[in-house]
Write an enzyme that holds these catalytic residues in place. Sequence first.
Site, PDB file in Angstrom:
ATOM      1  CB  CYS A   1      -0.883  -0.026   1.234  1.00  0.00           C
ATOM      2  SG  CYS A   1      -1.915   1.430   1.409  1.00  0.00           S
TER       3      CYS A   1
ATOM      4  NE  ARG B   1      -4.025   0.858   5.119  1.00  0.00           N
ATOM      5  CZ  ARG B   1      -5.023   1.356   4.414  1.00  0.00           C
ATOM      6  NH1 ARG B   1      -4.794   1.858   3.228  1.00  0.00           N
ATOM      7  NH2 ARG B   1      -6.246   1.363   4.885  1.00  0.00           N
TER       8      ARG B   1
ATOM      9  CG  ASP C   1      -8.415   8.941   6.366  1.00  0.00           C
ATOM     10  OD1 ASP C   1      -7.283   8.449   6.210  1.00  0.00           O
ATOM     11  OD2 ASP C   1      -9.440   8.250   6.500  1.00  0.00           O
TER      12      ASP C   1
ATOM     13  NE  ARG D   1      -9.176   3.618  -4.012  1.00  0.00           N
ATOM     14  CZ  ARG D   1      -8.370   2.760  -3.437  1.00  0.00           C
ATOM     15  NH1 ARG D   1      -7.090   2.755  -3.719  1.00  0.00           N
ATOM     16  NH2 ARG D   1      -8.833   1.894  -2.563  1.00  0.00           N
TER      17      ARG D   1
HETATM   18  C1  EPZ Z   1      -9.370   2.826   7.837  1.00  0.00           C
HETATM   19  O1  EPZ Z   1      -8.375   1.997   7.291  1.00  0.00           O
HETATM   20  C2  EPZ Z   1      -9.818   3.749   6.741  1.00  0.00           C
HETATM   21  N1  EPZ Z   1     -10.368   2.942   5.658  1.00  0.00           N
HETATM   22  C3  EPZ Z   1      -8.647   4.582   6.271  1.00  0.00           C
HETATM   23  O2  EPZ Z   1      -9.142   5.479   5.292  1.00  0.00           O
HETATM   24  C4  EPZ Z   1      -8.071   5.373   7.443  1.00  0.00           C
HETATM   25  O3  EPZ Z   1      -6.904   6.054   7.035  1.00  0.00           O
HETATM   26  C5  EPZ Z   1      -7.726   4.418   8.572  1.00  0.00           C
HETATM   27  O4  EPZ Z   1      -8.862   3.603   8.921  1.00  0.00           O
HETATM   28  C6  EPZ Z   1      -7.265   5.127   9.830  1.00  0.00           C
HETATM   29  O5  EPZ Z   1      -8.254   6.015  10.276  1.00  0.00           O
HETATM   30  C7  EPZ Z   1     -11.618   2.505   5.742  1.00  0.00           C
HETATM   31  O6  EPZ Z   1     -12.336   2.755   6.701  1.00  0.00           O
HETATM   32  C8  EPZ Z   1     -12.159   1.726   4.593  1.00  0.00           C
HETATM   33  P1  EPZ Z   1      -6.581   0.830  10.537  1.00  0.00           P
HETATM   34  P2  EPZ Z   1      -7.897   0.704   8.076  1.00  0.00           P
HETATM   35  O7  EPZ Z   1      -6.714  -0.659  10.581  1.00  0.00           O
HETATM   36  O8  EPZ Z   1      -9.029   0.168   8.869  1.00  0.00           O
HETATM   37  C9  EPZ Z   1      -2.415  -0.909  12.006  1.00  0.00           C
HETATM   38  C10 EPZ Z   1      -8.926   6.901   3.390  1.00  0.00           C
HETATM   39  O9  EPZ Z   1      -8.132   7.760   2.929  1.00  0.00           O
HETATM   40  N2  EPZ Z   1      -3.003  -2.266  11.906  1.00  0.00           N
HETATM   41  O10 EPZ Z   1      -7.421   1.610  11.473  1.00  0.00           O
HETATM   42  O11 EPZ Z   1      -7.243  -0.196   7.099  1.00  0.00           O
HETATM   43  C11 EPZ Z   1      -2.250  -0.241  10.650  1.00  0.00           C
HETATM   44  O12 EPZ Z   1      -1.082  -0.669   9.995  1.00  0.00           O
HETATM   45  C12 EPZ Z   1      -8.388   5.755   4.159  1.00  0.00           C
HETATM   46  O13 EPZ Z   1     -10.142   6.957   3.235  1.00  0.00           O
HETATM   47  C13 EPZ Z   1      -2.294  -3.353  12.348  1.00  0.00           C
HETATM   48  O14 EPZ Z   1      -1.160  -3.247  12.809  1.00  0.00           O
HETATM   49  O15 EPZ Z   1      -6.832   1.321   9.056  1.00  0.00           O
HETATM   50  C14 EPZ Z   1      -2.228   1.212  11.046  1.00  0.00           C
HETATM   51  O16 EPZ Z   1      -0.954   1.561  11.469  1.00  0.00           O
HETATM   52  C15 EPZ Z   1      -7.146   5.154   3.741  1.00  0.00           C
HETATM   53  N3  EPZ Z   1      -2.870  -4.594  12.233  1.00  0.00           N
HETATM   54  C16 EPZ Z   1      -3.206   1.262  12.224  1.00  0.00           C
HETATM   55  O17 EPZ Z   1      -3.321  -0.081  12.673  1.00  0.00           O
HETATM   56  C17 EPZ Z   1      -4.117  -4.785  11.739  1.00  0.00           C
HETATM   57  O18 EPZ Z   1      -4.588  -5.930  11.670  1.00  0.00           O
HETATM   58  C18 EPZ Z   1      -4.584   1.795  11.913  1.00  0.00           C
HETATM   59  O19 EPZ Z   1      -5.065   1.204  10.726  1.00  0.00           O
HETATM   60  C19 EPZ Z   1      -4.843  -3.658  11.316  1.00  0.00           C
HETATM   61  C20 EPZ Z   1      -4.261  -2.412  11.410  1.00  0.00           C
END
Ligand code: EPZ
Length: 416
Positions: A116, A121, A304, A396
């Site tokens: 990504c 992620r 975001d 998107r």
């Molecule tokens: C959601 O992504 C949003 N996407 C993202 O929106 C947003 O940036 C992000 O949350 C944070 O607010 C949707 O809701 C569809 P996370 P998500 O899991 O759920 C770590 C946009 O621009 N992590 O909350 O994939 C991860 O690496 C976007 O609209 C783990 O370590 O994000 C990150 O550092 C892109 N293990 C943190 O958690 C896991 O299993 C938060 O990511 C899952 C996540």
Amino acid sequence: MQKLSIHGGVPLSGEVRVAGAKNASLPILAAALLTAEPVRVSNVPELNDVGTMIRLLERMGVAARRTPHAVDLDASAVSQPFAPYELVKTMRASILALGPLTARFGEARVSLPGGCAIGERPVDLHIKGLAAMGATIAIEAGYIHATASRLQGARVFMETVTVTGTENLMMAACLARGETVLENAAREPEVVDLARCLIAMGARIKGHGTDVITIEGVERLHGVEHAVMPDRIEAGTFLAAAAATRGDVTLAKAPVASLDAVLEKLREAGARIDVGADFIRLRMGARPKSVSIRTAPYPGFPTDMQAQFIALNAVAEGTAFVTETIFENRFMHVQELRRLGAAIDIEGNTALVHGVEKLTGAAVMATDLRASASLVIAGLVAEGETVIDRIYHLDRGYERIEARLGQLGARIARVS
Ligand code: EPZ
């Protein structure tokens, strides 16, 4: 390939209606997998990611009918609980099929999302949570293969706050036997919107909007009609653009209650903000003042909105420290903003943004969705023409952005 051409320098002025939230629509569409009855989702934005989620559901056998800003789904005859790599690689949120499929059909094969642009992620917490609920998980040839005769309620502590992880496990827990407690759950408004939809489908959920969500599993869920909440990130992006161009913009159908951190920073930048029941008016009469931010899970400042605030700070008075704590590589927009004349240094996970008097138009390239939004804001401010390449990233998450900014007076056009 389509590009966006912007002739900057016009203060945005007028009214624009906020579209439905992308990041609430995606899990709510996936939730249709949890029931054999019809689901109607309205206030759905017309976005590429929404199209991808619908295609993904159709591939599984879900009947989908899309009308403007609404989708009717019928998952009574799912033939293949399968999310192929071709679709998952274009949209990571496809992982949201994992929980519902495993819960309702006892099996899911979902491709592991690949690399990504904004960070590593991983999805380990989604997988661990399902395993804690009794699913057997194997990683085979790039796919997560989950099986379970029936998921069991469990206590799940997520060591990192994860939005889609919380959503996936909350959906799975709705059909599990017994009680599931999700600890360190995400409090994002989109999680709350999904919970409301699930509750309207018959789910027994408490604590959504807090960091402990309790779900008492039920035998089955029924159909629902649900209107998606307005998009707080789209709203924040319009407000940042209004502030950067020293404009006067009113957002109609605004998600007023979910924007506190962003509105606070806009006020600190010097904006006058009036908030009504469902509208927000922002007026910026002078050059914005720089504002330092640190991204954090909700109710903190959203990652975001980080890129858009770098663009705002780029033309503000003073130096801002912008610290990104959620994703390790979310500064790709900085190099492009420098091409427009922005003075930004990166030190570790902090960008030092030294505000300049003016930006100058140039050709730039979008690298991800919010990066592209920051380039649009910079282009609206810059002298001369800015041409943004790879605007499929923008499509998107922002519906007909050129038409809606055009309505606010921006000189913006889509060109081939
Ligand atoms: C959601 O992504 C949003 N996407 C993202 O929106 C947003 O940036 C992000 O949350 C944070 O607010 C949707 O809701 C569809 P996370 P998500 O899991 O759920 C770590 C946009 O621009 N992590 O909350 O994939 C991860 O690496 C976007 O609209 C783990 O370590 O994000 C990150 O550092 C892109 N293990 C943190 O958690 C896991 O299993 C938060 O990511 C899952 C996540």
